[in-house]
Design a protein around this motif. Structure first.
Motif, PDB file in Angstrom:
ATOM      1  N   GLU A  96       0.709  -1.249  -0.089  1.00 31.01           N
ATOM      2  CA  GLU A  96      -0.093  -0.113  -0.111  1.00 31.01           C
ATOM      3  C   GLU A  96       1.035   1.114  -0.041  1.00 31.01           C
ATOM      4  O   GLU A  96       1.663   1.337   0.869  1.00 31.01           O
ATOM      5  CB  GLU A  96      -0.986   0.033   1.166  1.00 31.01           C
ATOM      6  CG  GLU A  96      -2.059  -0.995   1.050  1.00 31.01           C
ATOM      7  CD  GLU A  96      -2.869  -1.170   2.503  1.00 31.01           C
ATOM      8  OE1 GLU A  96      -2.367  -0.334   3.330  1.00 31.01           O
ATOM      9  OE2 GLU A  96      -3.796  -1.803   2.250  1.00 31.01           O
ATOM     10  N   LEU A  97       0.668   2.095  -0.982  1.00 28.53           N
ATOM     11  CA  LEU A  97       1.209   3.514  -1.045  1.00 28.53           C
ATOM     12  C   LEU A  97       0.223   4.486  -0.788  1.00 28.53           C
ATOM     13  O   LEU A  97      -0.790   4.647  -1.394  1.00 28.53           O
ATOM     14  CB  LEU A  97       2.089   3.780  -2.175  1.00 28.53           C
ATOM     15  CG  LEU A  97       3.223   3.144  -2.590  1.00 28.53           C
ATOM     16  CD1 LEU A  97       3.622   3.544  -4.178  1.00 28.53           C
ATOM     17  CD2 LEU A  97       4.158   3.294  -1.507  1.00 28.53           C
ATOM     18  N   THR A  98       0.445   5.476   0.489  1.00 31.09           N
ATOM     19  CA  THR A  98      -0.430   6.533   0.634  1.00 31.09           C
ATOM     20  C   THR A  98       0.343   7.774  -0.023  1.00 31.09           C
ATOM     21  O   THR A  98       1.511   8.017   0.535  1.00 31.09           O
ATOM     22  CB  THR A  98      -0.738   6.649   2.145  1.00 31.09           C
ATOM     23  OG1 THR A  98      -1.492   5.546   2.561  1.00 31.09           O
ATOM     24  CG2 THR A  98      -1.595   7.915   2.210  1.00 31.09           C
ATOM     25  N   HIS A  99      -0.338   8.336  -0.791  1.00 30.41           N
ATOM     26  CA  HIS A  99       0.553   9.538  -1.687  1.00 30.41           C
ATOM     27  C   HIS A  99      -0.452  10.778  -1.950  1.00 30.41           C
ATOM     28  O   HIS A  99      -1.752  10.561  -1.891  1.00 30.41           O
ATOM     29  CB  HIS A  99       1.318   9.109  -2.788  1.00 30.41           C
ATOM     30  CG  HIS A  99       0.432   8.481  -3.870  1.00 30.41           C
ATOM     31  ND1 HIS A  99       0.046   9.263  -4.902  1.00 30.41           N
ATOM     32  CD2 HIS A  99      -0.362   7.390  -3.971  1.00 30.41           C
ATOM     33  CE1 HIS A  99      -0.338   8.375  -6.036  1.00 30.41           C
ATOM     34  NE2 HIS A  99      -1.069   7.366  -5.231  1.00 30.41           N
ATOM     35  N   ARG A 100       0.131  11.709  -2.508  1.00 26.72           N
ATOM     36  CA  ARG A 100      -0.602  12.976  -2.952  1.00 26.72           C
ATOM     37  C   ARG A 100       0.350  13.628  -3.847  1.00 26.72           C
ATOM     38  O   ARG A 100       1.581  13.880  -3.550  1.00 26.72           O
ATOM     39  CB  ARG A 100      -1.020  13.792  -1.764  1.00 26.72           C
ATOM     40  CG  ARG A 100      -2.092  14.809  -1.780  1.00 26.72           C
ATOM     41  CD  ARG A 100      -2.357  15.573  -0.518  1.00 26.72           C
ATOM     42  NE  ARG A 100      -1.478  16.628  -0.346  1.00 26.72           N
ATOM     43  CZ  ARG A 100      -1.270  17.195   0.799  1.00 26.72           C
ATOM     44  NH1 ARG A 100      -2.132  16.923   1.637  1.00 26.72           N
ATOM     45  NH2 ARG A 100      -0.226  18.087   0.878  1.00 26.72           N
ATOM     46  N   THR A 101      -0.373  14.296  -4.982  1.00 28.10           N
ATOM     47  CA  THR A 101       0.419  15.162  -5.904  1.00 28.10           C
ATOM     48  C   THR A 101      -0.025  16.792  -5.362  1.00 28.10           C
ATOM     49  O   THR A 101      -1.161  16.867  -5.677  1.00 28.10           O
ATOM     50  CB  THR A 101      -0.044  14.902  -7.344  1.00 28.10           C
ATOM     51  OG1 THR A 101       0.535  13.528  -7.547  1.00 28.10           O
ATOM     52  CG2 THR A 101       0.723  15.878  -8.190  1.00 28.10           C
ATOM     53  N   ASP A 102       0.912  17.439  -5.041  1.00 26.05           N
ATOM     54  CA  ASP A 102       0.612  18.745  -4.700  1.00 26.05           C
ATOM     55  C   ASP A 102       0.693  19.810  -5.945  1.00 26.05           C
ATOM     56  O   ASP A 102       0.047  20.828  -5.807  1.00 26.05           O
ATOM     57  CB  ASP A 102       1.483  19.283  -3.554  1.00 26.05           C
ATOM     58  CG  ASP A 102       1.535  18.772  -2.256  1.00 26.05           C
ATOM     59  OD1 ASP A 102       0.300  17.806  -2.082  1.00 26.05           O
ATOM     60  OD2 ASP A 102       2.062  18.971  -1.322  1.00 26.05           O
ATOM     61  N   ALA A 103       1.526  19.638  -6.963  1.00 26.40           N
ATOM     62  CA  ALA A 103       1.746  20.190  -8.043  1.00 26.40           C
ATOM     63  C   ALA A 103       1.927  19.613  -9.163  1.00 26.40           C
ATOM     64  O   ALA A 103       2.677  18.412  -9.040  1.00 26.40           O
ATOM     65  CB  ALA A 103       2.690  21.550  -7.784  1.00 26.40           C
ATOM     66  N   GLY A 104       1.479  19.815 -10.449  1.00 23.75           N
ATOM     67  CA  GLY A 104       2.007  19.135 -11.575  1.00 23.75           C
ATOM     68  C   GLY A 104       0.923  17.922 -11.826  1.00 23.75           C
ATOM     69  O   GLY A 104       0.411  17.695 -10.914  1.00 23.75           O
ATOM     70  N   LYS A 105       1.508  17.010 -12.507  1.00 30.73           N
ATOM     71  CA  LYS A 105       0.984  15.879 -12.930  1.00 30.73           C
ATOM     72  C   LYS A 105       2.073  14.709 -12.890  1.00 30.73           C
ATOM     73  O   LYS A 105       2.945  14.969 -13.651  1.00 30.73           O
ATOM     74  CB  LYS A 105      -0.131  15.805 -13.908  1.00 30.73           C
ATOM     75  CG  LYS A 105      -1.238  16.770 -13.922  1.00 30.73           C
ATOM     76  CD  LYS A 105      -2.114  16.638 -15.049  1.00 30.73           C
ATOM     77  CE  LYS A 105      -3.490  17.366 -14.770  1.00 30.73           C
ATOM     78  NZ  LYS A 105      -4.201  17.616 -16.039  1.00 30.73           N
ATOM     79  N   VAL A 106       1.748  13.689 -12.252  1.00 26.56           N
ATOM     80  CA  VAL A 106       2.724  12.621 -12.388  1.00 26.56           C
ATOM     81  C   VAL A 106       2.243  11.199 -12.373  1.00 26.56           C
ATOM     82  O   VAL A 106       1.311  10.924 -11.723  1.00 26.56           O
ATOM     83  CB  VAL A 106       3.768  12.706 -10.842  1.00 26.56           C
ATOM     84  CG1 VAL A 106       3.046  12.797  -9.886  1.00 26.56           C
ATOM     85  CG2 VAL A 106       4.991  12.042 -11.189  1.00 26.56           C
ATOM     86  N   ASN A 107       2.850  10.375 -13.216  1.00 24.14           N
ATOM     87  CA  ASN A 107       2.643   9.004 -13.013  1.00 24.14           C
ATOM     88  C   ASN A 107       3.280   8.205 -11.915  1.00 24.14           C
ATOM     89  O   ASN A 107       4.548   8.372 -12.191  1.00 24.14           O
ATOM     90  CB  ASN A 107       2.542   8.098 -14.311  1.00 24.14           C
ATOM     91  CG  ASN A 107       1.487   8.515 -15.318  1.00 24.14           C
ATOM     92  OD1 ASN A 107       0.435   8.972 -15.057  1.00 24.14           O
ATOM     93  ND2 ASN A 107       1.982   8.426 -16.732  1.00 24.14           N
ATOM     94  N   VAL A 108       2.683   7.370 -11.152  1.00 17.47           N
ATOM     95  CA  VAL A 108       3.638   6.657 -10.038  1.00 17.47           C
ATOM     96  C   VAL A 108       3.540   5.415 -10.248  1.00 17.47           C
ATOM     97  O   VAL A 108       2.419   4.622 -10.485  1.00 17.47           O
ATOM     98  CB  VAL A 108       2.817   7.293  -8.757  1.00 17.47           C
ATOM     99  CG1 VAL A 108       3.687   6.592  -7.507  1.00 17.47           C
ATOM    100  CG2 VAL A 108       2.745   8.743  -8.405  1.00 17.47           C
ATOM    101  N   GLU A 109       4.516   4.828 -10.110  1.00 18.46           N
ATOM    102  CA  GLU A 109       4.627   3.114 -10.112  1.00 18.46           C
ATOM    103  C   GLU A 109       5.496   2.738  -8.967  1.00 18.46           C
ATOM    104  O   GLU A 109       6.320   3.349  -8.506  1.00 18.46           O
ATOM    105  CB  GLU A 109       5.517   2.863 -11.571  1.00 18.46           C
ATOM    106  CG  GLU A 109       4.642   3.333 -12.719  1.00 18.46           C
ATOM    107  CD  GLU A 109       5.837   2.964 -14.039  1.00 18.46           C
ATOM    108  OE1 GLU A 109       5.574   1.919 -14.684  1.00 18.46           O
ATOM    109  OE2 GLU A 109       6.601   3.754 -14.127  1.00 18.46           O
TER     110      GLU A 109
END
Length: 663
Positions: A489-502
């Motif tokens: 489980e990854l708990t994450h957040r994008t604050d600025a821009g857009k990003v693909n997470v793997e």
């Protein structure tokens, strides 16, 4: 050791070294503090404000009113050494010991305090032994480490030693205290040796650092000290503890710092597990010391060459090639004296957590801030350049919310439940050992612990930059078993821009030191705000050797935040703690105690339920007792209600146990 290096520490006044607001105030009657003692006889006169004079010989665990607050709860974890992060770091050679003063001898709160300005050591991966440094003739000479420090160190596999400090006469040392320590009973035994081992067992730490620097002794005293050391080591070994000797007293009973292992101190080295060599060493002395140790059938790396960092930190002039040469085997190990310089040298208005961690990363990792790419022109040879990192992440379940053990506020599920700054090192997670390794053929993003927002605790990992090419961030070296039902489980957040997470998972070691692990990548879903994404490791089996993330910018610049990671099979919820009670009350100062539930419990959180039903976070601890000071009744409130919850390794929480206090 040169007295001028620690005049403040040894001052008989017992003044606080770095007083936090909690430590500087007049101590409350119920506030527990870290313990300290004289061996037996006490000074003449009256102790200063906030100081309690105690005799170790008279100590009994059953009569120690603060033992529940001071006893560590985390066992010492086993460690492994992964493939080194670079081509210069070595395993099985030089080790690192650190002598650290985390606070004053007296009035040092047992379980943290209400400030984020604290030496929150996080680079445990390079340490082999931590000494809880301190002591003064006006307060006490024998120090037991705070439980939070021991818990954090143990979680990362680092043993912690208490300190026995017999100061120079110039700083109030009295030879009678040395004689007290090595006194014999009618049977010829050394009762204080047994007391020291009993204290370490009751408090849950790992042994003692013995520093006898009071001059004026003779050969008879030297013989008594040697007998004491032999008995201490024998008793300590039977209890799973260890003993370090400081290069100070010689066999003649006098104090004469050698800066070497030689005929003057060899007997004390043989009577200890290792020895800290005073700063007077030279390259020739270290070479001969290592050779002498091996002739005794001992490892040369059981000698710590003292490196004085108190005044100048990474600007200190050190002959690194005399200790950890680049082109041949390391000569001896490193003994860092006062690496908390990384905090202390900062200006008073520049000690926010992010300022401290920037300096501490520079100290342990080097100027490049990436242990996989050390800066060869850096005059400071950071530990990551010479010493291979270690990890304790070997079993499932494993979880981290990247809590460093201090913060500006407290977060639960992304919401602030207390806006008060705090420190409590025992709440620190197992943190990434290689901070921060980034693999990219583009622009390297900045990676930091960030305190402006968090999912739980006080901090999160922030990755910021243009990310013009995919960037892989190594998080953990692991030895985690993978089965068909293992999920991450990854708990994450994008604050600025857009990003693909793997999610990146490697089931083998890298092909060479410094190489990228052979990762398999799994897409991670995202959404607005904090997102807990569950990833099944389809197609993988065996053992996970590394965990990381790959970030690919869609629109930049990017600010991406990681709040938590968990590797699990089934979720587990801890049982409710029992017998929650208030064991002491004085105005708004309360002592709480409870019986922990058996099973998977990482720590406990304490909240106050306000009259409107909202919950206010008061604190958390790994112990089974907790102190809260300065509480006041809310308007119209006749009784305060408190809730205690157990928190498991996966950060699942139990139902609350409750207790009320009538005002």
């Amino acid at each position: 050791m040169n007295p001028t290096r620690r005049t403040v520490l040894l001052a008989a006044t017992g003044a606080a070294l770095f007083p936090s607001p909690a430590a500087a105030a007049a101590p409350a009657a119920l506030q527990p503090y870290a313990s300290y003692w004289y061996p037996d006889s006490l000074p003449s006169g009256t102790p200063g404000p906030g100081i309690t004079w105690r005799s170790l010989k008279a100590w009994r665990a059953a009569q120690d009113a603060d033992l529940a607050f001071n006893a560590a709860s985390v066992p010492l974890a086993a460690r492994f050494t992964p493939m080194p992060a670079n081509t210069t770091a070595r395993s099985g050679q030089a080790r690192i010991q650190a002598l650290v003063s985390f606070g004053p001898t007296s009035s040092n709160p047992s379980q943290g305090s209400a400030t984020a300005d604290y030496y929150a050591l996080t680079h445990w991966a390079y340490l082999d032994e931590l000494v809880f440094w301190g002591g003064s003739s006006g307060e006490g000479l024998i120090l037991a480490p705070n439980a939070p420090i021991v818990d954090a160190a143990h979680r990362h596999g680092v043993p912690v030693l208490g300190n026995i400090f017999l100061p120079p006469v110039a700083y109030g040392g009295q030879l009678r205290w040395t004689r007290d320590l090595v006194q014999k009973d009618a049977a010829g035994r050394y009762p204080l040796a047994a007391q020291l081992v009993a204290v370490a067992s009751a408090y849950g730490f790992d042994g003692w650092f013995v520093n006898a620097e009071t001059g004026g002794g003779d050969a008879a005293l030297g013989a008594d000290m040697l007998g004491f050391m032999r008995e201490l080591k024998s008793l300590a070994r039977a209890a799973g503890q260890r003993v370090t000797w400081y290069d100070s007293m010689t066999m003649g009973g006098t104090v004469s710092w050698q800066g070497a292992l030689n005929s003057q101190n060899e007997a004390f080295f043989r009577a200890a597990d290792d020895m800290f060599l005073d700063f007077r060493w030279t390259a020739a002395k270290l070479t001969s010391s290592g050779q002498r140790a091996e002739r005794l059938g001992r490892s040369r790396y059981e000698l710590w060459a003292g490196v004085d960092l108190e005044a100048n930190g990474w600007n200190a002039a050190v002959n690194w090639d005399a200790i950890v040469p680049r082109d041949k085997a390391h000569v001896v190990s490193l003994g860092f004296y006062r690496p908390e310089w990384t905090r202390n040298h900062l200006p008073a208005d520049g000690r926010a957590p992010e300022d401290f961690h920037a300096a501490d990363d520079r100290f342990w990792t080097g100027r490049s801030l990436d242990p996989s790419q050390p800066d060869g022109t850096d005059g400071w040879r950071a530990p990551a350049v010479s010493v291979a990192d270690r990890s304790t992440v070997t079993s499932v379940p494993f979880a981290s919310v990247f809590n460093t053990g201090h913060g500006l506020r407290w977060y639960e599920d992304g919401a602030v439940t207390s806006d008060a700054p705090w420190n409590h090192l025992g709440l620190q997670d197992r943190l990434p050992s290689r901070r921060w390794v980034v693999h990219t053929d583009g622009q390297r993003p900045a990676v930091t612990f960030d305190f402006a927002d968090a999912w739980r605790g006080g901090s999160s990992v922030l990755v910021a930059g243009d990310l013009n090419r995919p960037a892989i961030l190594d998080l953990y070296a692991t030895r985690l078993p993978i089965t068909a039902d293992t999920v991450v489980e990854l708990t994450h957040r994008t604050d600025a821009g857009k990003v693909n997470v793997e999610l990146a998972v490697a089931t083998a070691e890298p092909t060479a030191p410094g190489a990228t692990p052979p990762y398999t990548y799994y897409p991670v879903t995202s959404a607005d705000g904090w997102r807990a994404a569950t990833v099944r490791l389809t197609g993988l089996a065996g053992t996970a050797h590394a965990l990381g993330v790959r970030l690919t910018a869609v629109d930049g610049p990017v600010r991406w935040r990681l709040g938590g990671i968990a590797v699990r099979k089934a979720t587990q919820t801890p049982a409710v703690p029992t017998a929650l009670r208030i064991t002491g009350a004085s105005g708004g100062d309360l002592r709480f105690a409870w019986n922990p539930a058996s099973g998977d419990v990482r720590h406990h959180t304490l909240h106050r339920v306000l009259p409107d039903g909202t919950r206010r976070f008061l604190g958390a601890t790994c112990q089974r007792a907790y102190f809260v000071g300065g509480l006041r009744p809310e308007q119209g409130e006749k009784a305060a209600r408190f809730e205690l919850r157990a928190v498991g390794e996966l950060y699942t929480t139990s139902a609350p146990a409750t207790v009320t206090h009538t005002w």
